[in-house]
Design a protein around this motif. Structure first.
Motif: not given
Ligand code: ME8
Length: 519
Positions: A253-265
């Protein structure tokens, strides 16, 4: 006090079919730096990383080595988990997709997508890359001269023909395009966004999301001869770790949706096309941002397990130390672009930026406080325009750093801080406090106090990138643990005159080539 705003940030979960390489460590370090920055800036951060343990790639690697997949995991997963302490990672959780909590979650999202009418059974025939764990349209592949067909990432593809469940990805084309349009910051950097938009605008095929020819994965609910496509399984890790399928769980409830998915290109398509569609189908919100960083090259070659030119990231830490390695990659490589590294480049940054520019400034100014003022921070006299200007530069760092970090421009945040390091060196050299010891001790005290105050702010701001070294600098300035967050930046928490400082020690050692070291 109002509650802290939430911030949920993740790395990709790595395939542990080999040991971690520098690309994995780079992604983890960058994500950790952003997580620490946000924590210090007053956010309630949740930072997740982990391992992606299913799929045909894992199975084939195990078989080639004469192992079961479980043996392969037992061998490699501890190496990924060991990146935490080795690289100073501050992740709150480490997820493994073979965990029971994840199986439950992946099966639940499948059931939700099916209940929404988005899953149907048919026969798949088309091209599949095991290395990418990706299906490609024939138009995306090329046939090389020696008869090998390659996908868009240059990896071999094989023909697959089998009964499969499909996800109605095509039905989400317009919603995806509308989402990209309404949320220009969803895919970063911009070049990646343009690629995705043109891919989606070109039309979306329904996606094959199960396999029957192997069993190393999560069974499809109600039809266990089908194994879920590894990307349905893998992407779901991001919600499993918040408690899904319990959408009432506190973290979810508090943290979804994610603010940032860091991934490779190379895995943007999965995160920016498939993932939002799966989530919407299951009645959940899409993440706020997907950032595709570049690839690291060692002497111009892309590093990967299959090419075999992996440089052991743990070895780099042993050679240079964790903070210099973190600083080097985050400063040297513009975040979002490809970068390369070499021994010479690391040593150059270590000795110039760290040992000379920041280390010497701290060492010279604080040892003057020690020698000339019995280690007690002096009371500043009337501030000259130069003193005021220097403090204003330090006070202005946070705003620049924040603006850079809003766009994940980690290198620009560091450049802004090091611009002030350079200003402080110029200020210190021009004021020449060592020449004022007899002629104008009050002015000497003012210069030393201003310099120490500037170092305090620099040290607070470099904590996200070099947590250990920054803590040592703050210890040398006797800054209490609770006065080290970004709320203490600017004029609100100036160093108190009269504070007794410990004896200064060097924080950033120079790198000396082993053959040049004194015997
Ligand atoms: O893609 N430089 O796992 P992975 C920089 N399991 N980054 C690199 C890199 C390099 N040379 N090589 C790889 C997977 N990466 C999936 C992810 S997420 C739900 C599932 C990055 O072990 C790569 O882009 O192949 C990815 O973000 C991460 O390392 C893990 O790669």
């Amino acid at each position: 006090m109002s509650p802290k705003p939430p911030f949920y940030i993740t790395t990709a979960i790595a395939y542990p079919n080999g040991v971690p390489h520098m690309g994995h460590a780079y992604e983890a370090i960058a994500t950790d730096c952003i997580a620490r920055f946000k924590r210090l800036d007053g956010f309630d951060v949740r930072f997740l990383t982990g391992t992606d343990e299913h799929g045909i790639k894992m199975l084939q690697t195990a078989q080639k080595a004469g192992l079961t997949p479980a043996d392969l995991l037992a061998r490699n997963v501890p190496r990924f988990a060991a990146m935490g302490p080795a690289f100073g990672l501050s992740n709150d959780d480490f997820i493994r997709t073979t965990e029971a909590r994840h199986r439950r979650s992946a099966q639940a999202i499948w059931e939700r997508m099916a209940a929404n009418g988005d899953i149907y059974k048919s026969v798949y025939s088309g091209w599949y890359s095991v290395r990418d764990e990706a299906y490609y349209a024939e138009s995306e592949t090329v046939l090389t001269g020696d008869g090998v067909r390659l996908g868009p990432q240059g990896t071999p593809v094989e023909w697959v023909e089998e009964e499969s469940y499909f996800f109605r990805l095509g039905a989400y084309q317009q919603r995806l395009l509308d989402y990209y349009d309404a949320n220009p910051g969803f895919i970063m950097p911009e070049a990646r966004r343009n690629e995705v938009v043109s891919f989606v605008a070109g039309g979306l095929q329904d996606l094959s999301i199960s396999r029957t020819t192997f069993d190393w994965g999560i069974p499809v609910p109600g039809d266990p001869k089908h194994i879920m496509y590894v990307w349905v399984d893998a992407l779901t890790n991001y919600i499993t770790a918040l408690g899904y399928p319990d959408t009432q769980a506190e973290l979810f409830r508090s943290h979804w949706p994610a603010d940032l998915h860091v991934i490779g290109k190379d895995i943007i398509r999965f995160h920016a096309v498939y993932w939002p569609a799966f989530l919407w189908s299951a009645g959940l919100d899409a993440p706020r941002r997907v950032f595709g960083h570049g690839f690291l090259f060692n002497r111009g070659e892309k590093m990967s397990k299959s090419v075999g030119n992996v440089v052991d990231p743990f070895g780099l830490v042993e050679t240079y130390g964790v903070d210099p390695v973190r600083y080097f990659f985050l400063r040297e490589v513009a975040f979002g672009q490809d970068g390369s590294y070499s021994h010479d480049a690391i040593v150059a940054r270590m000795n110039a930026d760290l040992a000379n520019d920041l280390g010497n400034l701290a060492q010279r100014s604080l040892s003057m406080v020690g020698k000339n003022l019995d280690g007690v921070l002096p009371v500043p006299g009337t501030l000259s325009p130069e003193d005021e200007a220097m403090l204003a530069l330090a006070d202005g760092m946070l705003e620049k750093a924040r603006a850079a970090m809003e766009a994940q421009a980690i290198h620009l945040y560091l450049a802004a801080v090091w611009a002030v390091v350079a200003d402080a060196n110029r200020y210190f050299a021009a004021a020449a406090p060592w020449a004022l010891r007899k002629s104008d001790p009050e002015k000497m005290g003012t210069v030393l106090w201003v310099t120490a105050e500037v170092i305090r702010q620099i040290a607070i701001l470099v904590q996200p990138v070099m947590p250990g070294s920054a803590a040592k600098l703050l210890d040398l300035l006797a800054v209490p643990g609770e006065a080290r967050d970004f709320a203490q930046l600017g004029p609100v928490a100036r160093l108190a005159p009269g504070t007794r400082l410990p004896t200064p020690i060097g924080v950033f050692p120079r790198y000396v080539e082993p053959e040049a070291a004194p015997q």
